[in-house]
Design a protein around this motif. Structure first.
Motif, PDB file in Angstrom:
ATOM      1  N   ILE A  76       0.838  -1.196   0.000  1.00  0.00           N
ATOM      2  CA  ILE A  76       0.000   0.000   0.000  1.00  0.00           C
ATOM      3  C   ILE A  76       0.876   1.251   0.000  1.00  0.00           C
ATOM      4  O   ILE A  76       2.032   1.211   0.419  1.00  0.00           O
ATOM      5  N   VAL A  77       0.296   2.342  -0.482  1.00  0.00           N
ATOM      6  CA  VAL A  77       0.943   3.642  -0.470  1.00  0.00           C
ATOM      7  C   VAL A  77       0.114   4.541   0.443  1.00  0.00           C
ATOM      8  O   VAL A  77      -1.096   4.689   0.245  1.00  0.00           O
ATOM      9  N   VAL A  78       0.761   5.112   1.444  1.00  0.00           N
ATOM     10  CA  VAL A  78       0.094   6.024   2.369  1.00  0.00           C
ATOM     11  C   VAL A  78       0.686   7.409   2.146  1.00  0.00           C
ATOM     12  O   VAL A  78       1.911   7.570   2.181  1.00  0.00           O
ATOM     13  N   THR A  79      -0.170   8.389   1.890  1.00  0.00           N
ATOM     14  CA  THR A  79       0.298   9.767   1.729  1.00  0.00           C
ATOM     15  C   THR A  79      -0.309  10.624   2.836  1.00  0.00           C
ATOM     16  O   THR A  79      -1.467  10.432   3.215  1.00  0.00           O
ATOM     17  N   ILE A  80       0.508  11.548   3.333  1.00  0.00           N
ATOM     18  CA  ILE A  80       0.068  12.448   4.395  1.00  0.00           C
ATOM     19  C   ILE A  80       0.510  13.864   4.025  1.00  0.00           C
ATOM     20  O   ILE A  80       1.681  14.087   3.718  1.00  0.00           O
ATOM     21  N   VAL A  81      -0.430  14.793   4.087  1.00  0.00           N
ATOM     22  CA  VAL A  81      -0.131  16.198   3.810  1.00  0.00           C
ATOM     23  C   VAL A  81      -0.852  17.044   4.853  1.00  0.00           C
ATOM     24  O   VAL A  81      -2.015  16.792   5.170  1.00  0.00           O
TER      25      VAL A  81
ATOM     26  N   VAL B  70       5.299  10.269   1.981  1.00  0.00           N
ATOM     27  CA  VAL B  70       4.828   9.114   1.230  1.00  0.00           C
ATOM     28  C   VAL B  70       5.446   7.892   1.887  1.00  0.00           C
ATOM     29  O   VAL B  70       6.651   7.852   2.133  1.00  0.00           O
ATOM     30  N   MET B  71       4.609   6.919   2.184  1.00  0.00           N
ATOM     31  CA  MET B  71       5.053   5.718   2.868  1.00  0.00           C
ATOM     32  C   MET B  71       4.629   4.500   2.042  1.00  0.00           C
ATOM     33  O   MET B  71       3.489   4.427   1.596  1.00  0.00           O
ATOM     34  N   ILE B  72       5.562   3.587   1.816  1.00  0.00           N
ATOM     35  CA  ILE B  72       5.239   2.313   1.187  1.00  0.00           C
ATOM     36  C   ILE B  72       5.197   1.287   2.317  1.00  0.00           C
ATOM     37  O   ILE B  72       6.112   1.223   3.147  1.00  0.00           O
ATOM     38  N   ALA B  73       4.140   0.503   2.355  1.00  0.00           N
ATOM     39  CA  ALA B  73       3.977  -0.478   3.420  1.00  0.00           C
ATOM     40  C   ALA B  73       3.374  -1.754   2.848  1.00  0.00           C
ATOM     41  O   ALA B  73       2.882  -1.779   1.724  1.00  0.00           O
ATOM     42  N   GLU B  74       3.443  -2.810   3.657  1.00  0.00           N
ATOM     43  CA  GLU B  74       2.883  -4.086   3.230  1.00  0.00           C
ATOM     44  C   GLU B  74       1.897  -4.563   4.288  1.00  0.00           C
ATOM     45  O   GLU B  74       2.244  -4.696   5.466  1.00  0.00           O
TER      46      GLU B  74
ATOM     47  N   ASN C 284       9.404   8.457   2.822  1.00  0.00           N
ATOM     48  CA  ASN C 284      10.027   9.660   2.281  1.00  0.00           C
ATOM     49  C   ASN C 284       9.196  10.825   2.792  1.00  0.00           C
ATOM     50  O   ASN C 284       8.006  10.910   2.502  1.00  0.00           O
ATOM     51  N   GLN C 285       9.821  11.699   3.581  1.00  0.00           N
ATOM     52  CA  GLN C 285       9.068  12.831   4.131  1.00  0.00           C
ATOM     53  C   GLN C 285       9.904  14.095   4.076  1.00  0.00           C
ATOM     54  O   GLN C 285      11.127  14.040   4.091  1.00  0.00           O
ATOM     55  N   ASN C 286       9.200  15.204   3.966  1.00  0.00           N
ATOM     56  CA  ASN C 286       9.878  16.493   4.043  1.00  0.00           C
ATOM     57  C   ASN C 286       8.937  17.525   4.643  1.00  0.00           C
ATOM     58  O   ASN C 286       7.731  17.311   4.711  1.00  0.00           O
TER      59      ASN C 286
END
Length: 90
Positions: free
Chosen positions: A3-8, A45-49, A34-36
């Motif tokens: 899964i791809v988790v995005t946070i803004v 953006v987080m890649i998880a399983e 990957n965060q900034n």
């Protein structure tokens, strides 16, 4: 399932910890982050399983992350990586 988790949203203490805890509680393993932070805005953006052992369905995980994000003024989305890949390959 990957899964791809995005946070803004506006940066604040504990964003990564909050999302990580929700994922860990539901047998979701974080593979990459990957965060900034730019001008006080947090973007990750987080890649998880997601484990087959997870008792929570993916749709319920999406809802949980979205609702928790709304409580904190964040936009949090979780997508199946296969769908994310298709929609972002033009």
């Amino acid at each position: 399932m990957k899964i791809v988790v995005t946070i803004v949203g506006k940066d604040r203490v504990g964003i990564i910890a909050m999302v990580s805890n929700i994922l860990a509680e539901n047998d979701v393993n974080i593979l990459n982050i990957n965060q900034n932070i730019m001008d006080g805005f947090f973007n990750m953006v987080m890649i998880a399983e997601m484990s087959d052992k997870s008792e929570m369905k993916f749709a319920d995980l999406q809802k949980t992350l979205k609702e928790k994000g709304q409580e904190l003024g964040l936009d949090i989305k979780a997508q199946n990586q296969a769908i994310f890949d298709v929609t972002h390959n033009v």
